[in-house]
Scaffold this motif. Structure first.
Motif, PDB file in Angstrom:
ATOM      1  N   ARG A 166       0.837  -1.208   0.000  1.00  0.00           N
ATOM      2  CA  ARG A 166       0.000   0.000   0.000  1.00  0.00           C
ATOM      3  C   ARG A 166       0.870   1.256   0.000  1.00  0.00           C
ATOM      4  N   ARG A 167       2.010   1.207   0.676  1.00  0.00           N
ATOM      5  CA  ARG A 167       2.912   2.364   0.727  1.00  0.00           C
ATOM      6  C   ARG A 167       3.480   2.663  -0.661  1.00  0.00           C
ATOM      7  N   ASN A 168       3.759   1.632  -1.436  1.00  0.00           N
ATOM      8  CA  ASN A 168       4.370   1.816  -2.747  1.00  0.00           C
ATOM      9  C   ASN A 168       3.349   1.967  -3.869  1.00  0.00           C
ATOM     10  N   PHE A 169       2.167   1.382  -3.680  1.00  0.00           N
ATOM     11  CA  PHE A 169       1.128   1.430  -4.720  1.00  0.00           C
ATOM     12  C   PHE A 169      -0.174   1.904  -4.086  1.00  0.00           C
ATOM     13  N   VAL A 170      -0.283   3.236  -3.977  1.00  0.00           N
ATOM     14  CA  VAL A 170      -1.404   3.836  -3.259  1.00  0.00           C
ATOM     15  C   VAL A 170      -2.731   3.530  -3.935  1.00  0.00           C
ATOM     16  N   ASP A 171      -2.746   3.452  -5.256  1.00  0.00           N
ATOM     17  CA  ASP A 171      -4.005   3.281  -5.997  1.00  0.00           C
ATOM     18  C   ASP A 171      -4.349   1.823  -6.283  1.00  0.00           C
TER      19      ASP A 171
ATOM     20  N   ILE B  73      -7.446 -20.010  -0.966  1.00  0.00           N
ATOM     21  CA  ILE B  73      -7.681 -18.571  -0.801  1.00  0.00           C
ATOM     22  C   ILE B  73      -6.336 -17.894  -1.027  1.00  0.00           C
ATOM     23  N   ASP B  74      -6.351 -16.809  -1.817  1.00  0.00           N
ATOM     24  CA  ASP B  74      -5.163 -15.975  -1.866  1.00  0.00           C
ATOM     25  C   ASP B  74      -5.588 -14.516  -1.894  1.00  0.00           C
ATOM     26  N   ILE B  75      -4.622 -13.639  -1.736  1.00  0.00           N
ATOM     27  CA  ILE B  75      -4.867 -12.199  -1.772  1.00  0.00           C
ATOM     28  C   ILE B  75      -4.186 -11.660  -3.016  1.00  0.00           C
ATOM     29  N   ARG B  76      -4.913 -10.851  -3.794  1.00  0.00           N
ATOM     30  CA  ARG B  76      -4.374 -10.360  -5.058  1.00  0.00           C
ATOM     31  C   ARG B  76      -4.292  -8.835  -5.046  1.00  0.00           C
ATOM     32  N   VAL B  77      -3.327  -8.338  -5.789  1.00  0.00           N
ATOM     33  CA  VAL B  77      -3.075  -6.900  -5.862  1.00  0.00           C
ATOM     34  C   VAL B  77      -3.030  -6.505  -7.329  1.00  0.00           C
ATOM     35  N   GLY B  78      -3.798  -5.493  -7.703  1.00  0.00           N
ATOM     36  CA  GLY B  78      -3.834  -5.037  -9.082  1.00  0.00           C
ATOM     37  C   GLY B  78      -4.989  -4.092  -9.291  1.00  0.00           C
TER      38      GLY B  78
ATOM     39  N   PRO C 172      -4.841  -8.998 -11.883  1.00  0.00           N
ATOM     40  CA  PRO C 172      -3.846  -9.015 -10.803  1.00  0.00           C
ATOM     41  C   PRO C 172      -2.425  -8.824 -11.305  1.00  0.00           C
ATOM     42  N   LEU C 173      -1.631  -8.173 -10.468  1.00  0.00           N
ATOM     43  CA  LEU C 173      -0.201  -8.049 -10.716  1.00  0.00           C
ATOM     44  C   LEU C 173       0.582  -8.893  -9.712  1.00  0.00           C
ATOM     45  N   LEU C 174       0.126  -8.911  -8.447  1.00  0.00           N
ATOM     46  CA  LEU C 174       0.802  -9.638  -7.380  1.00  0.00           C
ATOM     47  C   LEU C 174      -0.147 -10.622  -6.732  1.00  0.00           C
TER      48      LEU C 174
ATOM     49  N   HIS D 136       9.917  -0.835 -12.805  1.00  0.00           N
ATOM     50  CA  HIS D 136       9.664  -1.724 -13.953  1.00  0.00           C
ATOM     51  C   HIS D 136       8.294  -1.465 -14.558  1.00  0.00           C
ATOM     52  N   LEU D 137       7.318  -1.095 -13.717  1.00  0.00           N
ATOM     53  CA  LEU D 137       5.940  -0.931 -14.183  1.00  0.00           C
ATOM     54  C   LEU D 137       5.705   0.390 -14.906  1.00  0.00           C
ATOM     55  N   SER D 138       6.761   1.176 -15.078  1.00  0.00           N
ATOM     56  CA  SER D 138       6.598   2.429 -15.819  1.00  0.00           C
ATOM     57  C   SER D 138       6.124   2.168 -17.244  1.00  0.00           C
ATOM     58  N   GLU D 139       6.394   0.948 -17.740  1.00  0.00           N
ATOM     59  CA  GLU D 139       5.921   0.576 -19.076  1.00  0.00           C
ATOM     60  C   GLU D 139       4.454   0.178 -19.057  1.00  0.00           C
ATOM     61  N   TRP D 140       3.936  -0.172 -17.868  1.00  0.00           N
ATOM     62  CA  TRP D 140       2.528  -0.578 -17.741  1.00  0.00           C
ATOM     63  C   TRP D 140       1.864   0.226 -16.610  1.00  0.00           C
ATOM     64  N   PRO D 141       1.673   1.520 -16.775  1.00  0.00           N
ATOM     65  CA  PRO D 141       1.129   2.342 -15.689  1.00  0.00           C
ATOM     66  C   PRO D 141      -0.266   1.912 -15.258  1.00  0.00           C
ATOM     67  N   GLU D 142      -0.985   1.232 -16.158  1.00  0.00           N
ATOM     68  CA  GLU D 142      -2.356   0.814 -15.818  1.00  0.00           C
ATOM     69  C   GLU D 142      -2.389  -0.394 -14.881  1.00  0.00           C
ATOM     70  N   ALA D 143      -1.226  -1.044 -14.675  1.00  0.00           N
ATOM     71  CA  ALA D 143      -1.209  -2.272 -13.872  1.00  0.00           C
ATOM     72  C   ALA D 143      -1.637  -2.035 -12.433  1.00  0.00           C
ATOM     73  N   MET D 144      -1.415  -0.819 -11.901  1.00  0.00           N
ATOM     74  CA  MET D 144      -1.751  -0.519 -10.516  1.00  0.00           C
ATOM     75  C   MET D 144      -2.666   0.704 -10.393  1.00  0.00           C
ATOM     76  N   SER D 145      -3.300   1.067 -11.480  1.00  0.00           N
ATOM     77  CA  SER D 145      -4.140   2.271 -11.473  1.00  0.00           C
ATOM     78  C   SER D 145      -5.579   1.927 -11.100  1.00  0.00           C
ATOM     79  N   GLY D 146      -5.744   1.409  -9.875  1.00  0.00           N
ATOM     80  CA  GLY D 146      -7.084   1.089  -9.385  1.00  0.00           C
ATOM     81  C   GLY D 146      -7.658   2.240  -8.589  1.00  0.00           C
ATOM     82  N   ASP D 147      -8.559   1.909  -7.676  1.00  0.00           N
ATOM     83  CA  ASP D 147      -9.209   2.910  -6.830  1.00  0.00           C
ATOM     84  C   ASP D 147      -8.776   2.807  -5.374  1.00  0.00           C
ATOM     85  N   GLY D 148      -7.734   2.034  -5.114  1.00  0.00           N
ATOM     86  CA  GLY D 148      -7.255   1.901  -3.740  1.00  0.00           C
ATOM     87  C   GLY D 148      -8.173   1.081  -2.854  1.00  0.00           C
ATOM     88  N   ASN D 149      -8.971   0.181  -3.461  1.00  0.00           N
ATOM     89  CA  ASN D 149      -9.917  -0.625  -2.684  1.00  0.00           C
ATOM     90  C   ASN D 149      -9.185  -1.656  -1.831  1.00  0.00           C
ATOM     91  N   VAL D 150      -9.793  -1.992  -0.678  1.00  0.00           N
ATOM     92  CA  VAL D 150      -9.299  -3.063   0.191  1.00  0.00           C
ATOM     93  C   VAL D 150     -10.304  -4.209   0.133  1.00  0.00           C
TER      94      VAL D 150
END
Length: 604
Positions: free
Chosen positions: A33-38, A52-57, A68-70, A119-133
């Motif tokens: 969350r500190r590195n990928f606010v959105d 069960i797993d937890i996904r980030v993206g 998902p990215l992570l 590395h994700l500068s080539e894929w800015p949309e990979a983490m451009s969510g709404d910051g949902n939990v």
């Protein structure tokens, strides 16, 4: 990010982890969350799924699929880990997967995530969510058609939390030992129990066959505790041997230490390159007239002969005494192979000579090559039947501390001890599982102390009359019969002394009154005698004899002969004496009404 931000599935995911892993996962989520606010964070799988797993993206609430990215995952036999989606791995310049062993602190985690962010500068949309939990999504909305992103089949996920130490407890006949087979197979081969049906005889036979194979390979070990079982049997002790007429004492590992040593290697004997090479050497020794000739580092020749177990006999060629021999222990050869110093070893020259021969003639690879060839460590299980029948504190000794999940090897709070006989430093690996059974009706024995109880997860095994609900002998339903008997035992004694359904599982559609009578005569009534300390009146209450109008249907009766009466035996003045004599009425066992009469009139 706090646990409060997780939904129900996320909370279950955390419960599957030991304390150190749980802390690491929460730390990883905070760093993410500190590195990928959105970034959006959600869970997948659910209670009724394989994992069960937890996904980030990026994932919109209400949508079935996300991008998902992570992946934060807990895979059976491995630590919780953070993995990068394979779609983004090329050119990332970082490890695809990290866990506690490679990123135990915030610094390492943040460094990994910062490189990923670059590395994700080539894929800015990979983490451009709404910051949902996860709590924003409620329960997981994933369908079984969504790929899990791990590249692994669903069977590798834990379907439920499997504790490292567990005890199945309950009254006799509730299937405790029966269920250890399933519990062990869930650990070593979870795919084998996916379609298992314990009520299907063929399904049970298939599981038993697989279970026996794991027993033979040593991946599962079965033992029974008893009052003579000792620390020396379980951990290690001195064993006397005779060599050339001289008595010698050697330290021998017990069954649990042997299992731990094997678990640290992570492979069974059939897969271990060292054991394979030893098997080749043992085969070469099969002809006593043509023993293999080996040499020490200084060139002294010697022959070897396999004695069995963990010992080879060594016959120096230059000895003047005919067939004089020394002993070389296989475990010492293994230790030298693993890089231990030979200083202090028994017969080190011969041990080293054997190791060189194994490498040159028996196909033993170098230790580093063998390690790299090994895949993920296998899980190992020890089943301890009747765990409370032994003096558990004495049998385990210092292992009481080491079996605690947080104290296992590889954890942040890892502990090791120096064993009293071998003086070796010893710990318990995290891929060793302990399954015990405990009979709650056995009051004559000391139970587990509090220190040990808190280190085990307890699963109660209760009588299940529903298993017998479709079983009838004549007009008598066996399920109803068992339920009523147990209800009375609970009132007169307690629930820990009920009677298990296993006593009646031998009955089937072809069974008759004779089969039922045998069970009562030879198993149920003797068990009630033990429960009630020969208090026949209470036993008769359990069997409802006092309400049977016809004395012929009563299992427990008082003496009826006139010359056996209290008045005749003791004469005048004995009127206050209570007759405590009872006997079994054998005639009642062949009458169906005797068993029907056990039920209350409303249920008969």
């Amino acid at each position: 990010m706090s646990p409060a931000d997780l939904n129900q599935d996320g909370q279950i995911f955390l419960k599957r982890l030991i304390d150190d892993e749980r802390n690491w996962v929460l730390k990883a989520l905070t760093c993410i969350r500190r590195n990928f606010v959105d970034a959006d964070i959600w869970t997948t799988g659910g209670v009724d799924s394989k994992y069960i797993d937890i996904r980030v993206g990026v994932k919109k609430p209400g949508k079935i699929k996300g991008r998902p990215l992570l992946y934060l995952q807990k895979i059976a036999g491995s630590k919780a880990r953070l993995s990068l989606n394979s779609d983004y791995r090329e050119g990332a310049g970082i490890a695809a997967t990290i866990d506690m062993s490679t990123s135990a602190d915030d610094v390492a985690l943040n460094a990994w995530l910062k490189k990923l962010k670059l590395h994700l500068s080539e894929w800015p949309e990979a983490m451009s969510g709404d910051g949902n939990v996860p709590a924003k999504y409620g329960i997981s909305e994933i369908t079984k058609t969504e790929p899990d992103g791990t590249g692994l089949p669903p069977s590798v996920y834990d379907e439920r939390i499997i504790p490292l130490n567990q005890i199945l407890y309950g009254p006799p006949g509730t299937g405790k030992t029966f269920n250890t087979v399933t519990a062990a197979m869930e650990i070593v081969a979870p795919e084998s129990v996916q379609n298992y049906n314990e009520r299907d005889p063929q399904s049970r036979r298939n599981l038993q066959t697989a279970f026996q194979q794991y027993l033979q390979s040593g991946q599962i070990v079965f033992c029974t505790f008893h009052q003579s079982f000792s620390y020396e049997d379980f951990v290690e002790g001195l064993r006397a041997t005779s060599e050339q007429g001289q008595l010698q004492y050697a330290v021998e590992s017990g069954i649990f230490k042997q299992l731990c040593e094997r678990a640290k290697l992570g492979t069974t004997a059939a897969e271990d390159p060292f054991d394979k090479a030893i098997a080749v050497l043992a085969e070469l020794c099969s002809d006593p007239e043509a023993r293999p000739v080996l040499s020490t580092r200084t060139g002294k020749k010697f022959e070897v002969e396999y004695e069995g177990s963990k010992t080879f006999r060594v016959f120096p060629k230059e000895s003047t005494v005919h067939d004089a021999y020394y002993v070389a222990n296989i475990e010492l050869v293994r230790k030298l192979y693993q890089g231990h110093d030979k200083k202090g070893m028994y017969n080190p020259s011969y041990v080293e000579g054997m190791l060189n021969y194994l490498k040159e003639q028996c196909g033993l690879p170098t230790y580093q090559q063998a390690q790299s060839a090994a895949q993920e460590r296998r899980n190992f299980v020890i089943i301890i039947d009747e765990i409370n029948r032994g003096n558990v504190s004495r049998i385990l000794g210092e292992l009481i501390t080491l079996i605690e999940p947080g104290k296992r090897a590889g954890n942040a709070e890892e502990l090791s001890v120096v064993l009293p006989y071998s003086k070796e430093r010893f710990n318990i690996p995290s891929n060793v599982y302990i399954i015990g059974t405990m009979n709650t009706a056995d009051r004559s024995l000391v139970g587990l102390d509090i220190a040990l109880r808190r280190r085990f997860a307890f699963t109660e095994m209760t009588p299940n009359p529903d298993r017998l609900s479709n079983l009838n002998i004549g007009t008598l339903n066996i399920g109803k019969l068992l339920r009523v008997i147990n209800q009375r035992i609970e009132v007169l004694l307690d629930r820990e002394h009920c009677i298990g359904h296993a006593y009646f599982l031998g009955l089937n559609e072809q069974s008759d009154l004779v089969d039922l009578a045998y069970i009562f005569d030879h198993q149920i009534i003797p068990l009630l005698q033990e429960y009630f300390f020969e208090d026949w009146e209470r036993i008769s209450w359990v069997l409802n004899d006092q309400n049977k109008p016809d004395p012929a249907h009563r299992f427990i009766v008082e003496p009826t002969q006139a010359d056996e009466s209290v008045e005749v035996l003791f004469g005048k003045g004995a009127e206050a004496l209570k007759n405590k004599r009872w006997r079994l009425n054998r005639g009642a066992f062949v009458l169906e009404q005797s068993f029907i009469g056990i039920l209350p009139a409303s249920k008969a």
